[in-house]
Scaffold this active site. Structure first.
Site, PDB file in Angstrom:
ATOM      1  N   TRP A 101      18.631  37.021 -48.522  1.00  0.00           N
ATOM      2  CA  TRP A 101      17.843  37.270 -48.712  1.00  0.00           C
ATOM      3  C   TRP A 101      17.187  38.620 -49.228  1.00  0.00           C
ATOM      4  O   TRP A 101      16.181  40.084 -48.973  1.00  0.00           O
ATOM      5  CB  TRP A 101      17.998  37.452 -47.250  1.00  0.00           C
ATOM      6  N   ASP A 172      18.191  44.466 -42.255  1.00  0.00           N
ATOM      7  CA  ASP A 172      17.354  43.046 -41.698  1.00  0.00           C
ATOM      8  C   ASP A 172      18.780  42.430 -40.969  1.00  0.00           C
ATOM      9  O   ASP A 172      19.480  42.324 -41.718  1.00  0.00           O
ATOM     10  CB  ASP A 172      17.339  42.232 -43.240  1.00  0.00           C
ATOM     11  N   LYS A 196      16.377  33.170 -35.429  1.00  0.00           N
ATOM     12  CA  LYS A 196      17.759  32.696 -35.534  1.00  0.00           C
ATOM     13  C   LYS A 196      19.063  32.960 -34.086  1.00  0.00           C
ATOM     14  O   LYS A 196      18.969  32.201 -32.788  1.00  0.00           O
ATOM     15  CB  LYS A 196      18.191  33.952 -36.621  1.00  0.00           C
TER      16      LYS A 196
HETATM   17  C1  LIG Z   1      15.935  33.819 -41.700  1.00  0.00           C
HETATM   18  C2  LIG Z   1      15.242  34.922 -42.343  1.00  0.00           C
HETATM   19  C3  LIG Z   1      14.633  36.127 -42.949  1.00  0.00           C
HETATM   20  C4  LIG Z   1      13.032  35.335 -42.812  1.00  0.00           C
HETATM   21  O1  LIG Z   1      12.403  35.459 -42.010  1.00  0.00           O
HETATM   22  P1  LIG Z   1      11.116  34.554 -42.015  1.00  0.00           P
HETATM   23  O2  LIG Z   1      11.036  34.804 -40.186  1.00  0.00           O
HETATM   24  O3  LIG Z   1      10.843  33.290 -42.069  1.00  0.00           O
HETATM   25  O4  LIG Z   1      10.181  35.039 -42.558  1.00  0.00           O
HETATM   26  C5  LIG Z   1      14.598  37.454 -43.649  1.00  0.00           C
HETATM   27  N1  LIG Z   1      16.132  37.463 -44.035  1.00  0.00           N
HETATM   28  C6  LIG Z   1      16.785  36.774 -42.971  1.00  0.00           C
HETATM   29  C7  LIG Z   1      18.473  38.482 -42.728  1.00  0.00           C
HETATM   30  C8  LIG Z   1      16.927  35.751 -42.527  1.00  0.00           C
HETATM   31  O5  LIG Z   1      17.728  35.141 -41.863  1.00  0.00           O
END
Ligand SMILES: *Cc1c(COP(=O)(O)O)cnc(C)c1O
Length: 360
Positions: A101, A172, A196
């Site tokens: 990511w 993030d 999540k």
């Molecule tokens: C799932 C995830 C993303 C992407 O998220 P979207 O909602 O599909 O854009 C980005 N960073 C992390 C750490 C993730 O777990």
């Protein structure tokens, strides 16, 4: 009967939350309307929105210096929205790449600047560790330092936010927000897609320090300008109302669980149970260096990968769903977010032992 769902996201939700949402589907608290049908500016939805904001602030101990925004675009959207909001006037930013990511965040930033790669953690086994922060090639005049503090795909977690003043840290936190107390004040910005550990897909939580609200590039779309969103209390345009409502129910559920210290203790217990099962057997392998093992996403491989399909089929027959690893890493991945009960991990560990006894 509900299965144990190990999906990385959209992921399992607390059963109590789903039941309450079902009960309130046609008529929210005698309003005569479903939450889906409410004006986002009406008194009913305003109360839902304000309660969600207050509960999130309390749970995460978000200091007064930081604003909480409910936006759209997800984690991938944020990869573009972060540089658009923060590059001015510095012009460049630092990125630590510790997994899939953060690599994607770094790649997207190239559309807006020439980002600097300050740390790169890839080994022959993939992303398995985080290099010590004093070895990172940091630039004191970067607009920000971007990190992904839980690499959902690779299973690498950063437990301590590096201290790099005056550069603001942008984290993030999509896949481990609310899994434990976090030092929000150590970050300039935190962002997380909801699907999540917060609720359902469609809302992105962004927490921004006040002094970072006025740096957007002029080309930044107004619907994604943090300053504009903050000035309008996340009502600049229609927010994702139903996902905000579900997130609010999850926040209430977390408070009933005893808040983040209590949920962290449960997450430590769940992840230890699973890592111990993997480590105590040569049949299963996890390659992540121990200090960086994620408590939320546990990737593992069978030593004999020809048995992957049999493993997944047997798991499914026992109601253990979505254990297949991400295609970039292969093998298995058990995502054990807040809402995945301890019994789910116990059932998985029991199944892993039985599968090994049968096939070893
Ligand atoms: C799932 C995830 C993303 C992407 O998220 P979207 O909602 O599909 O854009 C980005 N960073 C992390 C750490 C993730 O777990």
């Amino acid at each position: 009967m509900r299965a144990f769902n190990f999906s990385a996201g959209p992921a399992t939700l607390p059963e109590e939350v789903l039941s309450q949402a079902a009960d309130e589907m046609l008529d929210w608290q005698d309003s005569g309307m479903s939450v889906m049908e409410m004006s986002h500016r009406g008194t009913e939805f305003t109360s839902i929105h304000e309660a969600a904001l207050a509960d999130l602030r309390e749970l995460l101990s978000v200091p007064e210096s930081h604003r909480i925004l409910f936006m759209q675009g997800g984690g991938i959207g944020a990869n573009a929205i972060v540089p658009l909001n923060l590059l001015h006037p510095a012009g460049s930013a630092d990125y630590a790449v510790t997994g899939t990511w953060s690599r994607r965040s770094f790649e997207e930033a190239h559309k807006y600047c020439t980002p600097r790669l300050v740390a790169q953690a890839k080994s022959d086994d993939g992303y398995t560790y985080v290099p010590p922060v004093d070895m990172w090639d940091l630039s004191p005049d970067a607009a920000y330092l971007h990190l992904c503090t839980n690499e959902t795909i690779d299973g690498v977690e950063i437990f301590r936010i590096p201290d790099v003043p005056p550069v603001p840290v942008v984290a993030d936190v999509s896949s481990h927000i609310l899994s434990r107390p976090m030092d929000v004040s150590a970050c300039g910005v935190l962002y997380a897609g909801a699907q999540k550990n917060i609720g359902i897909a469609g809302v992105t939580v962004v927490i921004v320090r006040e002094d970072l609200l006025d740096r957007a590039l002029s080309i930044c779309p107004s619907a994604f300008e943090w300053g504009t969103i903050a000035a309008n209390n996340s009502m600049y345009n229609t927010p994702p109302t139903y996902p905000i409502y579900v997130a609010g129910l999850v926040f209430k559920w977390l408070k009933q669980q005893g808040g983040l210290t209590a949920i962290e203790a449960k997450n430590i217990e769940k992840s230890k149970l699973l890592y111990d099962a993997i480590d105590s057997s040569s049949f299963y392998i996890n390659r992540i260096a121990r200090p960086f093992r994620s408590r939320m996403n546990v990737p593992f491989h069978l030593a004999d990968e020809t048995r992957n399909e049999a493993f997944l089929n047997g798991a499914k027959a026992r109601g253990l769903l979505q254990l297949k690893g991400h295609r970039l890493v292969g093998g298995m991945r058990a995502s054990i977010y807040n809402a995945l009960p301890l019994d789910g991990v116990k059932t998985l560990v029991q199944y892993m032992k039985e599968f090994e006894d049968e096939h070893a």
